[in-house]
Structure formats: structure tokens, C-alpha cells
Write an enzyme that holds these catalytic residues in place. Structure first.
Site, mmCIF file in Angstrom:
data_model
loop_
_atom_site.group_PDB
_atom_site.id
_atom_site.type_symbol
_atom_site.label_atom_id
_atom_site.label_comp_id
_atom_site.label_asym_id
_atom_site.label_seq_id
_atom_site.Cartn_x
_atom_site.Cartn_y
_atom_site.Cartn_z
ATOM 1 N N ASP A 177 0.679 -1.174 -0.137
ATOM 2 C CA ASP A 177 -0.037 -0.192 -0.015
ATOM 3 C C ASP A 177 0.935 1.182 0.018
ATOM 4 O OD1 ASP A 177 -1.443 -2.305 1.084
ATOM 5 O OD2 ASP A 177 -2.985 -1.096 1.885
ATOM 6 N N ASP A 179 -3.795 -0.150 -3.473
ATOM 7 C CA ASP A 179 -4.125 0.593 -2.256
ATOM 8 C C ASP A 179 -3.031 2.019 -2.647
ATOM 9 O OD1 ASP A 179 -6.345 -0.174 -1.668
ATOM 10 O OD2 ASP A 179 -5.640 -0.371 0.537
ATOM 11 N N HIS A 205 -4.043 -7.837 -3.655
ATOM 12 C CA HIS A 205 -3.811 -7.125 -2.672
ATOM 13 C C HIS A 205 -4.325 -7.661 -1.421
ATOM 14 C CE1 HIS A 205 -4.349 -3.134 -0.712
ATOM 15 N NE2 HIS A 205 -5.433 -3.488 -0.343
ATOM 16 N N ASN A 236 -8.562 -2.332 -2.567
ATOM 17 C CA ASN A 236 -9.823 -1.855 -2.137
ATOM 18 C C ASN A 236 -10.071 -0.476 -2.098
ATOM 19 O OD1 ASN A 236 -8.181 -2.410 0.275
ATOM 20 N ND2 ASN A 236 -10.039 -1.842 1.427
ATOM 21 N N HIS A 237 -9.083 -0.016 -1.929
ATOM 22 C CA HIS A 237 -9.187 1.483 -2.223
ATOM 23 C C HIS A 237 -9.430 2.186 -3.619
ATOM 24 C CE1 HIS A 237 -8.906 3.126 2.037
ATOM 25 N NE2 HIS A 237 -8.308 1.859 2.070
ATOM 26 N N HIS A 251 -0.771 4.648 -0.355
ATOM 27 C CA HIS A 251 -1.646 5.335 0.301
ATOM 28 C C HIS A 251 -1.305 6.996 0.147
ATOM 29 C CE1 HIS A 251 -4.908 2.705 1.589
ATOM 30 N NE2 HIS A 251 -4.232 1.992 2.281
ATOM 31 N N HIS A 304 -2.429 -4.571 2.029
ATOM 32 C CA HIS A 304 -3.513 -4.432 2.612
ATOM 33 C C HIS A 304 -3.664 -4.221 4.286
ATOM 34 C CE1 HIS A 304 -7.792 -4.525 2.767
ATOM 35 N NE2 HIS A 304 -8.110 -5.641 2.967
HETATM 36 MN MN LIG Z 1 -6.343 -2.237 1.550
#
Ligand SMILES: [Mn+2]
Length: 301
Positions: free
Chosen positions: A58, A87, A170, A119-120, A60, A246
């Protein structure tokens, strides 16, 4: 109006990563259009045959971390592939710049740069955790946010490295037995994760203490999976290992099930007590895990 084409933008960004912060809306639209064109030809289970891999968890929105990671990939000629395990957006402050930089890298080296969906990269999530606000503050026309999410819906969900026998994803694996061939038959462009198997690839977590599965506290249709689910999946698909992201572990990585699953996380901006990690994995599955700042010490050949 900008009339720079995607390749020229990509070259400019890769010469000076901070140029990714300065792109105008038209430039971003040019990059997204090119990425969507490239993704159209890709299956949901991407395959690569050979080569070493830099596995990135990730991000982010942590642009400073992403710049370090990409400079390692660009400098080290012995790293063949870089895999972003989803992500990229939300939580941190520079999701747009991160996407611009990753898109530029994909355009420059489409055979060696791989971005999996997290999932983002789902509109129902990134409308709530920062990305929608950042796009709005950028001042773009409203449809730019939608365009991003159309592109996210077309990203591969998983990647198989045939020589390594590693499955990259992920979140994790679904609780029902699943053949690799079945993944390509899942619906492409499932923007809201209506498909339960796609949702589980992006959301499920491994858990050492269980053998089969249990419902996850993350929400409905999401599961923690145990050793027997992992062993069954690996055996039926002739694989040896799963590399996923994740979860934000304080060391930035964690092994599960006697090293059959590796989890990596590569973001610090939003996470005060987390040490980011990346994993360099050679064809024989020899794995070096290190902080992007420690690259010089970690890679002694
Ligand atoms: Mn995630």
C-alpha cells in the site's frame, strides 16, 4: 489546452518525479486515457514468466515514499519488474501525484510495471477516505473523479509469476476453491465490487490461528482465511506462495503460514508507527525485505 501526448508527459515525469505534482487537468486526462487503452488488453489475472520482482505494498498517497521506491527500480538494472499491490490512493495527501507517477512509469515500461487493484481503487471506498476530496480540491471537472474510477475498475486483480510460482493480490484469496483460469472469467469493470469473488481478492486477510475461514470484522462478504484454504489454493494452481498487502504491520511486513504468505506495506505518511517495507524477490523466491532508505545496505550482490 495541452496537446502533449502521453509518452512526452511520461518522459518528463520520469526525468523529474516532482513534475508529477505539477500536471494540469488535461495532462492527467491524457495519462488516464493511455492507461485505459493499455488496460483494455490485459486479463484480470496477469501473468509474467520470468525475472526478479520489486513488490510494493500500500502507498496510500505517500508520494515521498513512492519516489524512493521508483528511483530504486529505475537505477537497479537487475530488477526486472515492479508490482504495485494496490491501494495507491486515499489516506495520505498526494494520491493524484502518486497516480501520475505510476501511470508515467507504466507508459514507459508497460511490460515491466504492474499495478494491481486494491480495495481503495473502488469508488465506494475512495469517495470516503480522501481521494474524492483531493480530486475536488484540485478543481477538476467532476467527471475526472469518475474517469479515475473507470480506470480502477479495469485494473488487473491478481498477477501470477510463473517461474517464482507466486500469486500477487492485494487482500487475499477467496474462501471457495478458485482456479486461475476462473479469474479471467470474472467481470471486468466491476466498479463497486458487486462480484463476491472480486471483493474477496481485494479485502480478505490471512490469519494464522485458523485452518478454514471466519467472517471478518472488516464487513459483510469479507473473510479471514487460514492454512487449509491457502494450501488448497496453492496446490490446485501449482503455486508455492502468495504475496499480498492490505494490512499495516508495524514492521511493514509479516509472514503467515510458515512463509507461504508474505504481507508488505509501503506507506508512512499517514501512519505514525509504521516502518514501510518493500520486497525484492528473485526468480528462485530468494526474498530481501528492506526499507526504501536502506536499499544500499540491503542489496549486496
Ligand atoms: Mn487495502
Amino acid at each position: 489546452m495541452s496537446n502533449k501526448n502521453a509518452e512526452i508527459l511520461s518522459t518528463k515525469i520520469l526525468k523529474n518525479y516532482d513534475y508529477a505534482i505539477k500536471l494540469k487537468e488535461d495532462d492527467i486526462r491524457t495519462l488516464i486515457a493511455k492507461i485505459r487503452y493499455l488496460l483494455k488488453k490485459q486479463p484480470l489475472c496477469k501473468r509474467i514468466k520470468t525475472g526478479s520482482v520489486l513488490a510494493v505494498g500500500d502507498i496510500h498517497g505517500d508520494f515521498n515514499m513512492l519516489k524512493k521506491v521508483i528511483s530504486i527500480f529505475q537505477k537497479d538494472r537487475q530488477i526486472d519488474h515492479i508490482i504495485f499491490i494496490g491501494d495507491v490512493v486515499d489516506r495520505g495527501s498526494q494520491s493524484i501525484a502518486c497516480l501520475n507517477l505510476i501511470f508515467a512509469l507504466i507508459i514507459a515500461q508497460p511490460e515491466n510495471v504492474h499495478l494491481l487493484r486494491g480495495n481503495h481503487e473502488v469508488i465506494t471506498v475512495n469517495s470516503r477516505y480522501g481521494f474524492a476530496d483531493e480530486v475536488q480540491a484540485f478543481g477538476a471537472d467532476e467527471d475526472l473523479y469518475l474517469l479515475y474510477n473507470y480506470a480502477f475498475g479495469e485494473l488487473p486483480l491478481t498477477l501470477v509469476h510463473e517461474k517464482q510460482k507466486i500469486f500477487y493480490v492485494h487482500g487475499g484469496i477467496p474462501i471457495k476453491p478458485c482456479l486461475l483460469e476462473d479469474i479471467d472469467k470474472l467481470p471486468k469493470g466491476d466498479m463497486q465490487l458487486n462480484n463476491e469473488t472480486i471483493k474477496q481478492f481485494l479485502w480478505n486477510d490471512p490469519k494464522n490461528e485458523i485452518l478454514q475461514y471466519e467472517h471478518s470484522l472488516r464487513g459483510a462478504g469479507i473473510f479471514n482465511f487460514g492454512l487449509e484454504i491457502v494450501e488448497n489454493f496453492l496446490q490446485m494452481n501449482n503455486l508455492e506462495m502468495i504475496v499480498r498487502a492490505h494490512e499495516a504491520f508495524s514492521d511493514g511486513y509479516k509472514y503467515f503460514f510458515d512463509k507461504k504468505v508474505l504481507s508488505v506495506f509501503t506507506s508512512e505518511e499517514y501512519y505514525e508507527y509504521i516502518q514501510a517495507k518493500i520486497a525484492l524477490i528473485d526468480e528462485k523466491r530468494v526474498i530481501k525485505i528492506f526499507h526504501p532508505n536502506d536499499y544500499e545496505n540491503a542489496i549486496i550482490r
